[in-house]
Design a protein around this motif. Structure first.
Motif, PDB file in Angstrom:
ATOM      1  N   GLU A 226       0.908  -1.262   0.054  1.00  0.00           N
ATOM      2  CA  GLU A 226      -0.086  -0.123   0.014  1.00  0.00           C
ATOM      3  C   GLU A 226       0.861   1.173  -0.104  1.00  0.00           C
ATOM      4  OE1 GLU A 226      -3.626   2.244   2.466  1.00  0.00           O
ATOM      5  OE2 GLU A 226      -2.765   0.133   3.246  1.00  0.00           O
ATOM      6  N   LYS A 227       1.961   1.128   0.662  1.00  0.00           N
ATOM      7  CA  LYS A 227       2.798   2.321   0.967  1.00  0.00           C
ATOM      8  C   LYS A 227       3.288   2.697  -0.600  1.00  0.00           C
ATOM      9  CE  LYS A 227       6.701   4.418   3.281  1.00  0.00           C
ATOM     10  NZ  LYS A 227       7.734   3.831   4.356  1.00  0.00           N
ATOM     11  N   ASN A 228       4.080   1.721  -0.976  1.00  0.00           N
ATOM     12  CA  ASN A 228       4.416   2.111  -2.506  1.00  0.00           C
ATOM     13  C   ASN A 228       3.554   2.571  -3.371  1.00  0.00           C
ATOM     14  OD1 ASN A 228       6.963   1.397  -1.341  1.00  0.00           O
ATOM     15  ND2 ASN A 228       6.988  -0.603  -2.333  1.00  0.00           N
ATOM     16  N   GLU A 229       2.279   1.811  -3.290  1.00  0.00           N
ATOM     17  CA  GLU A 229       1.255   2.315  -4.307  1.00  0.00           C
ATOM     18  C   GLU A 229       0.992   3.642  -4.268  1.00  0.00           C
ATOM     19  OE1 GLU A 229      -3.225   0.581  -5.066  1.00  0.00           O
ATOM     20  OE2 GLU A 229      -1.427  -0.992  -5.781  1.00  0.00           O
ATOM     21  N   ILE A 230       0.903   4.158  -3.072  1.00  0.00           N
ATOM     22  CA  ILE A 230       0.380   5.600  -2.695  1.00  0.00           C
ATOM     23  C   ILE A 230       1.532   6.367  -3.407  1.00  0.00           C
ATOM     24  CG2 ILE A 230       0.035   7.218  -1.041  1.00  0.00           C
ATOM     25  CD1 ILE A 230      -1.359   5.008   0.676  1.00  0.00           C
ATOM     26  N   LEU A 231       2.670   6.131  -3.219  1.00  0.00           N
ATOM     27  CA  LEU A 231       3.836   6.962  -3.445  1.00  0.00           C
ATOM     28  C   LEU A 231       3.735   7.237  -4.956  1.00  0.00           C
ATOM     29  CD1 LEU A 231       6.718   5.875  -1.259  1.00  0.00           C
ATOM     30  CD2 LEU A 231       5.913   8.178  -1.355  1.00  0.00           C
ATOM     31  N   TYR A 232       3.668   5.903  -5.708  1.00  0.00           N
ATOM     32  CA  TYR A 232       3.853   5.831  -7.179  1.00  0.00           C
ATOM     33  C   TYR A 232       2.575   6.661  -7.680  1.00  0.00           C
ATOM     34  CZ  TYR A 232       7.012   1.656  -6.973  1.00  0.00           C
ATOM     35  OH  TYR A 232       7.715   1.132  -6.576  1.00  0.00           O
ATOM     36  N   TYR A 233       1.402   6.650  -7.376  1.00  0.00           N
ATOM     37  CA  TYR A 233       0.282   7.370  -7.747  1.00  0.00           C
ATOM     38  C   TYR A 233       0.728   8.857  -7.355  1.00  0.00           C
ATOM     39  CZ  TYR A 233      -2.558   3.629  -9.306  1.00  0.00           C
ATOM     40  OH  TYR A 233      -3.131   2.514  -9.958  1.00  0.00           O
ATOM     41  N   LYS A 234       1.029   9.283  -6.234  1.00  0.00           N
ATOM     42  CA  LYS A 234       1.335  10.827  -5.873  1.00  0.00           C
ATOM     43  C   LYS A 234       2.620  11.151  -6.885  1.00  0.00           C
ATOM     44  CE  LYS A 234       0.188  10.905  -1.038  1.00  0.00           C
ATOM     45  NZ  LYS A 234       0.720  11.267   0.447  1.00  0.00           N
ATOM     46  N   MET A 235       3.313  10.373  -7.303  1.00  0.00           N
ATOM     47  CA  MET A 235       4.403  10.713  -8.338  1.00  0.00           C
ATOM     48  C   MET A 235       4.025  10.794  -9.849  1.00  0.00           C
ATOM     49  SD  MET A 235       7.002  11.733  -6.581  1.00  0.00           S
ATOM     50  CE  MET A 235       8.160  11.864  -7.817  1.00  0.00           C
ATOM     51  N   GLY A 236       2.583  10.416 -10.013  1.00  0.00           N
ATOM     52  CA  GLY A 236       2.106  10.671 -11.344  1.00  0.00           C
ATOM     53  C   GLY A 236       2.270   9.320 -12.157  1.00  0.00           C
ATOM     54  N   VAL A 237       2.235   8.104 -11.574  1.00  0.00           N
ATOM     55  CA  VAL A 237       1.779   6.948 -12.420  1.00  0.00           C
ATOM     56  C   VAL A 237       0.496   7.018 -13.046  1.00  0.00           C
ATOM     57  CG1 VAL A 237       3.732   5.675 -11.448  1.00  0.00           C
ATOM     58  CG2 VAL A 237       1.578   5.490 -10.833  1.00  0.00           C
ATOM     59  N   ASP A 238       0.246   6.464 -14.080  1.00  0.00           N
ATOM     60  CA  ASP A 238      -1.053   6.305 -14.579  1.00  0.00           C
ATOM     61  C   ASP A 238      -1.713   4.850 -14.030  1.00  0.00           C
ATOM     62  OD1 ASP A 238      -1.514   8.773 -16.374  1.00  0.00           O
ATOM     63  OD2 ASP A 238       0.490   7.887 -17.057  1.00  0.00           O
ATOM     64  N   GLY A 239      -0.923   3.825 -13.914  1.00  0.00           N
ATOM     65  CA  GLY A 239      -1.456   2.475 -13.510  1.00  0.00           C
ATOM     66  C   GLY A 239      -0.186   1.672 -12.828  1.00  0.00           C
ATOM     67  N   ILE A 240      -0.897   0.725 -12.095  1.00  0.00           N
ATOM     68  CA  ILE A 240      -0.006  -0.190 -11.496  1.00  0.00           C
ATOM     69  C   ILE A 240      -0.599  -1.857 -11.610  1.00  0.00           C
ATOM     70  CG2 ILE A 240       1.141  -1.287  -9.548  1.00  0.00           C
ATOM     71  CD1 ILE A 240       0.713   1.606  -8.284  1.00  0.00           C
ATOM     72  N   SER A 241       0.160  -2.620 -12.418  1.00  0.00           N
ATOM     73  CA  SER A 241      -0.097  -4.179 -12.741  1.00  0.00           C
ATOM     74  C   SER A 241       0.828  -4.816 -11.872  1.00  0.00           C
ATOM     75  CB  SER A 241      -0.072  -4.404 -14.089  1.00  0.00           C
ATOM     76  OG  SER A 241      -1.045  -3.699 -14.964  1.00  0.00           O
ATOM     77  N   TYR A 242       0.454  -5.993 -11.390  1.00  0.00           N
ATOM     78  CA  TYR A 242       1.245  -7.039 -10.727  1.00  0.00           C
ATOM     79  C   TYR A 242       1.771  -8.174 -11.235  1.00  0.00           C
ATOM     80  CZ  TYR A 242      -0.541  -3.791  -7.031  1.00  0.00           C
ATOM     81  OH  TYR A 242      -0.769  -2.711  -6.464  1.00  0.00           O
ATOM     82  N   SER A 243       3.108  -8.687 -11.112  1.00  0.00           N
ATOM     83  CA  SER A 243       3.705  -9.451 -11.974  1.00  0.00           C
ATOM     84  C   SER A 243       3.158 -10.963 -11.889  1.00  0.00           C
ATOM     85  CB  SER A 243       5.260  -9.639 -11.543  1.00  0.00           C
ATOM     86  OG  SER A 243       5.263  -9.774 -10.300  1.00  0.00           O
ATOM     87  N   ASP A 244       2.177 -11.093 -10.878  1.00  0.00           N
ATOM     88  CA  ASP A 244       1.653 -12.294 -10.640  1.00  0.00           C
ATOM     89  C   ASP A 244       0.385 -12.611 -11.493  1.00  0.00           C
ATOM     90  OD1 ASP A 244       0.080 -10.690  -9.181  1.00  0.00           O
ATOM     91  OD2 ASP A 244      -0.248 -12.200  -7.472  1.00  0.00           O
ATOM     92  N   ARG A 245       0.044 -11.460 -12.253  1.00  0.00           N
ATOM     93  CA  ARG A 245      -1.194 -11.503 -12.978  1.00  0.00           C
ATOM     94  C   ARG A 245      -0.835 -12.183 -14.444  1.00  0.00           C
ATOM     95  NH1 ARG A 245      -4.654  -8.044 -10.258  1.00  0.00           N
ATOM     96  NH2 ARG A 245      -4.018  -8.415  -8.030  1.00  0.00           N
ATOM     97  N   PRO A 246      -1.837 -12.662 -15.137  1.00  0.00           N
ATOM     98  CA  PRO A 246      -1.566 -13.219 -16.665  1.00  0.00           C
ATOM     99  C   PRO A 246      -1.116 -11.981 -17.550  1.00  0.00           C
ATOM    100  CG  PRO A 246      -3.654 -14.023 -15.783  1.00  0.00           C
ATOM    101  CD  PRO A 246      -3.405 -12.932 -14.668  1.00  0.00           C
ATOM    102  N   SER A 247      -0.377 -12.321 -18.230  1.00  0.00           N
ATOM    103  CA  SER A 247       0.100 -11.387 -19.439  1.00  0.00           C
ATOM    104  C   SER A 247      -1.012 -10.651 -20.277  1.00  0.00           C
ATOM    105  CB  SER A 247       1.255 -11.959 -20.317  1.00  0.00           C
ATOM    106  OG  SER A 247       2.227 -12.336 -19.586  1.00  0.00           O
ATOM    107  N   GLU A 248      -2.140 -11.534 -20.566  1.00  0.00           N
ATOM    108  CA  GLU A 248      -3.262 -11.103 -21.301  1.00  0.00           C
ATOM    109  C   GLU A 248      -3.758 -10.066 -20.611  1.00  0.00           C
ATOM    110  OE1 GLU A 248      -7.075 -12.690 -23.526  1.00  0.00           O
ATOM    111  OE2 GLU A 248      -5.947 -13.903 -22.291  1.00  0.00           O
ATOM    112  N   LEU A 249      -4.130 -10.116 -19.331  1.00  0.00           N
ATOM    113  CA  LEU A 249      -4.859  -9.146 -18.456  1.00  0.00           C
ATOM    114  C   LEU A 249      -4.124  -7.676 -18.390  1.00  0.00           C
ATOM    115  CD1 LEU A 249      -7.007  -8.442 -16.221  1.00  0.00           C
ATOM    116  CD2 LEU A 249      -5.557  -9.506 -14.419  1.00  0.00           C
TER     117      LEU A 249
END
Length: 231
Positions: free
Chosen positions: A83-106
């Motif tokens: 959660e802490k990293n996700e909040i920081l990333y969005y504050k820094m202006g990222v448009d989205g976050i995906s997770y490496s355990d999700r299928p490539s197609e998703l």
């Protein structure tokens, strides 16, 4: 439409090449300290993989530079949810976050949908801005006032002003803004919007006490009003 992408990772067996197989991959950059020429990246998407040496601190430093100069989408492929990293990333202006355990197609679908929306916004922004004396420049994330002055915007400021332009003379609610800018519709986060609008007004309004562009709609949100300077 084929989108141009740049991938930043630190290992040869990165999943990014597979994930970006449907895009035009300009560069698969294997580096801890990326050697990319940030000022001259001609791409629609930059995706950064969070792996060991490219940790949250490295990414935040990179995002700081990208936010100032890159107008395309910025995405993070995160190793795991924090959660802490996700909040920081969005504050820094990222448009989205995906997770490496999700299928490539998703992940591909997430990226494609975001890119399609962003493309439509850019295509419409020049037409929309003709109805307002404020004109956005998606190339360098700036806004031109009616007197010709060009003002640099942060990614969040640019995105919220673009959203207001798309809904010219109509109220954009706090919830709609949170959903578009931060993917967040919690009412408790309305202060984010108020703070962002304050900084945006300080850049585009000549009188903060009597704003002529961005109007407050009490208890609901904000509205960008049509304003034409007198000849």
């Amino acid at each position: 439409m084929t989108y141009k992408s740049v991938a930043i990772t630190d290992r040869e067996d990165s999943r990014l090449k597979d994930i970006l197989s449907s895009f035009d991959l300009l560069d698969l950059n294997f580096a801890t300290e990326t050697s990319l020429d940030i000022l001259n990246i001609d791409a629609d998407l930059i995706i950064i993989e969070e792996i060991k040496t490219i940790n949250s601190i490295n990414i935040i430093n990179l995002l700081f530079e990208l936010r100032k100069n890159f107008s395309g989408l910025i995405w993070v492929l995160s190793a795991k949810y924090e959660e802490k990293n996700e909040i920081l990333y969005y504050k820094m202006g990222v448009d989205g976050i995906s997770y490496s355990d999700r299928p490539s197609e998703l992940i591909q679908l997430q990226l494609t949908n975001a890119l399609n929306r962003n493309f439509k916004k850019k295509a419409n922004s020049s037409t929309i801005s003709k109805s307002s004396s404020l004109k956005l420049n998606p190339i360098n994330s700036s806004v031109h006032k009616e007197n010709g002055e060009e003002i640099s915007l942060t990614r969040s400021e640019y995105n919220v002003l673009n959203l207001l332009m798309e809904n010219l003379n109509n109220t954009v609610t706090y919830e709609e803004m949170l959903g578009v800018i931060w993917n967040d519709d919690k009412r408790s986060n309305k202060y984010k919007i108020s703070n962002l609008i304050f900084h945006l007004r300080s850049k585009v309004e000549s009188d903060l006490k009597k704003p002529k562009y961005i109007k407050t709609v009490r208890s609901r949100g904000y509205m960008l009003k049509t304003f034409k300077a007198h000849n």
